[in-house]
Design a protein around this motif. Structure first.
Motif, PDB file in Angstrom:
ATOM      1  N   ASP A  77     -15.661 -24.655  25.974  1.00 19.33           N
ATOM      2  CA  ASP A  77     -15.280 -25.681  25.007  1.00 19.33           C
ATOM      3  C   ASP A  77     -16.442 -25.941  24.059  1.00 19.33           C
ATOM      4  O   ASP A  77     -17.590 -26.023  24.497  1.00 19.33           O
ATOM      5  CB  ASP A  77     -14.914 -26.987  25.732  1.00 19.33           C
ATOM      6  CG  ASP A  77     -14.178 -27.962  24.827  1.00 19.33           C
ATOM      7  OD1 ASP A  77     -14.835 -28.525  23.922  1.00 19.33           O
ATOM      8  OD2 ASP A  77     -12.978 -28.164  25.018  1.00 19.33           O
ATOM      9  N   THR A  79     -17.414 -28.552  22.837  1.00 19.77           N
ATOM     10  CA  THR A  79     -18.148 -29.777  23.174  1.00 19.77           C
ATOM     11  C   THR A  79     -19.351 -29.484  24.063  1.00 19.77           C
ATOM     12  O   THR A  79     -20.212 -30.351  24.239  1.00 19.77           O
ATOM     13  CB  THR A  79     -17.223 -30.784  23.882  1.00 19.77           C
ATOM     14  OG1 THR A  79     -16.694 -30.194  25.070  1.00 19.77           O
ATOM     15  CG2 THR A  79     -16.077 -31.208  22.970  1.00 19.77           C
ATOM     16  N   GLU A  90     -18.539 -18.762  14.219  1.00 20.44           N
ATOM     17  CA  GLU A  90     -17.186 -18.536  14.726  1.00 20.44           C
ATOM     18  C   GLU A  90     -16.872 -17.046  14.638  1.00 20.44           C
ATOM     19  O   GLU A  90     -17.011 -16.437  13.563  1.00 20.44           O
ATOM     20  CB  GLU A  90     -16.202 -19.365  13.901  1.00 20.44           C
ATOM     21  CG  GLU A  90     -14.748 -18.993  14.064  1.00 20.44           C
ATOM     22  CD  GLU A  90     -14.344 -17.830  13.177  1.00 20.44           C
ATOM     23  OE1 GLU A  90     -13.784 -16.859  13.728  1.00 20.44           O
ATOM     24  OE2 GLU A  90     -14.593 -17.886  11.957  1.00 20.44           O
ATOM     25  N   GLU A 101      -9.069 -24.259  13.416  1.00 20.15           N
ATOM     26  CA  GLU A 101      -9.045 -25.124  14.608  1.00 20.15           C
ATOM     27  C   GLU A 101     -10.399 -25.147  15.315  1.00 20.15           C
ATOM     28  O   GLU A 101     -10.921 -26.222  15.648  1.00 20.15           O
ATOM     29  CB  GLU A 101      -7.961 -24.637  15.563  1.00 20.15           C
ATOM     30  CG  GLU A 101      -7.867 -25.419  16.860  1.00 20.15           C
ATOM     31  CD  GLU A 101      -6.847 -24.852  17.818  1.00 20.15           C
ATOM     32  OE1 GLU A 101      -6.926 -25.175  19.029  1.00 20.15           O
ATOM     33  OE2 GLU A 101      -5.978 -24.067  17.384  1.00 20.15           O
ATOM     34  N   VAL A 102     -10.989 -23.961  15.559  1.00 21.45           N
ATOM     35  CA  VAL A 102     -12.241 -23.932  16.313  1.00 21.45           C
ATOM     36  C   VAL A 102     -13.404 -24.443  15.485  1.00 21.45           C
ATOM     37  O   VAL A 102     -14.348 -25.052  16.019  1.00 21.45           O
ATOM     38  CB  VAL A 102     -12.534 -22.524  16.866  1.00 21.45           C
ATOM     39  CG1 VAL A 102     -11.420 -22.072  17.789  1.00 21.45           C
ATOM     40  CG2 VAL A 102     -12.761 -21.502  15.758  1.00 21.45           C
ATOM     41  N   ALA A 105     -13.290 -28.206  15.677  1.00 20.29           N
ATOM     42  CA  ALA A 105     -13.760 -28.646  16.991  1.00 20.29           C
ATOM     43  C   ALA A 105     -15.279 -28.561  17.080  1.00 20.29           C
ATOM     44  O   ALA A 105     -15.938 -29.451  17.633  1.00 20.29           O
ATOM     45  CB  ALA A 105     -13.119 -27.795  18.089  1.00 20.29           C
ATOM     46  N   SER A 108     -17.014 -31.407  15.093  1.00 17.91           N
ATOM     47  CA  SER A 108     -16.963 -32.714  15.740  1.00 17.91           C
ATOM     48  C   SER A 108     -17.935 -32.822  16.913  1.00 17.91           C
ATOM     49  O   SER A 108     -18.250 -33.920  17.364  1.00 17.91           O
ATOM     50  CB  SER A 108     -15.540 -32.991  16.231  1.00 17.91           C
ATOM     51  OG  SER A 108     -15.169 -32.095  17.265  1.00 17.91           O
ATOM     52  N   ALA A 109     -18.431 -31.660  17.390  1.00 23.60           N
ATOM     53  CA  ALA A 109     -19.287 -31.655  18.577  1.00 23.60           C
ATOM     54  C   ALA A 109     -20.775 -31.606  18.261  1.00 23.60           C
ATOM     55  O   ALA A 109     -21.596 -31.859  19.143  1.00 23.60           O
ATOM     56  CB  ALA A 109     -18.921 -30.465  19.470  1.00 23.60           C
TER      57      ALA A 109
END
Length: 284
Positions: A77, A79, A90, A101-102, A105, A108-109
């Motif tokens: 993940d 996170t 990526e 999407e990734v 994510a 945000s982490a």
């Protein structure tokens, strides 16, 4: 040598992602590779380890592979990325929805200082970054397969990419002892646009019976000093990957990128190149 990031995150641990992780870890960075599940994450770690061992066997690695591998860990993940990671690359399959999407994510982490990059070989970097809160820290870092021996990284500047992001990434590319080519975001950039066009014409020549695959490849390798002929290169990249890129370029740049029927037929039969043992050449 120019400094490389201290901490790097890689999303996707396939052939490309594992190669990216390997070169950064070899250069001294701490790397975490994120995959979709524990099994895929373990497979990514094995790919990195295998790549390091092969590099050592070929005399291309001065450090003990086991020591380099201590700087690589895997997760499931984004996170799990340290908040102070310097760079996240990526490297998931060429699907715009998955990449968006990734990347969201990952953003945000991590901290606001982290550079985000996509390894896409053809998709619009500007469109991939449109959903980010800060697209100024986003660009394309297009590595080439196989990543460790390749000397090139195509740096793709999106419409919003900041000058500071560009400066940092160019320094990191040089820190990997690779050379950058900086291009403006455009379908296929410079490398995929030219490489795919040559590959598609080679497939049409094979389809029309102009020559066999070995002869077509030898003509470019010996006559034009290409390190690998266009059909061998297609086998290495994967016929399915090349078909997907060709379809995208066909839709954005026109009929000169229309995929030949022979390419479609081989993909339908599962003849995807080296990864399946057969494409335009027999790899068994």
């Amino acid at each position: 040598m120019t400094a490389v990031p201290e901490k790097v995150g890689v999303i996707g641990g396939g052939r490309m992602g594992a190669g990216i992780a390997q070169v950064f870890a070899t250069a001294g960075a701490e790397v975490i590779v994120v995959e979709g599940d524990a099994g895929a994450a373990d497979a990514a770690a094995e790919r990195v380890g295998t790549g390091l061992r092969r590099a050592a066997e070929r005399g291309k690695l001065d450090t003990d592979p086991a020591e380099v591998l201590t700087r690589v860990r895997v997760g499931t993940d984004p996170t799990e990325f340290p908040s102070d990671v310097d760079l996240v690359v990526e490297a998931v399959p060429e699907r715009a929805d998955l990449k968006v999407e990734v990347l969201a994510a990952a953003e945000s982490a991590v901290s606001g200082q982290t550079v985000l990059a996509t390894n896409t070989s053809s998709l619009s970097v500007t469109e991939l970054g449109a959903g980010l809160k800060d697209p100024g820290r986003f660009l394309g870092m297009h590595f080439f397969n196989p990543v460790p021996p390749s000397k090139l990284v195509e740096v793709v500047l999106a419409a919003e990419t900041s000058a500071e992001t560009r400066r940092r990434v160019l320094g990191w590319v040089r820190g990997l002892d690779k050379t950058e080519v900086v291009v403006r975001d455009s379908p296929g950039f410079a490398t995929s646009r030219l490489g795919v066009l040559l590959g598609l014409e080679a497939i049409r020549m094979l389809e029309e019976g102009v020559a066999d695959a070995e002869s077509i490849d030898n003509a470019m390798e010996l006559g034009y000093r290409h390190p690998m002929g266009p059909l061998r290169s297609t086998d290495l990249v994967g016929l399915d990957v090349r078909l997907a890129i060709a379809e995208y370029l066909h839709g954005t740049l026109g009929d000169r990128f229309a995929p030949p029927q022979l390419l479609r037929d081989k993909v339908a039969r599962g003849e995807l190149g080296r990864k399946t043992g057969r494409g335009f050449h027999d790899w068994d």
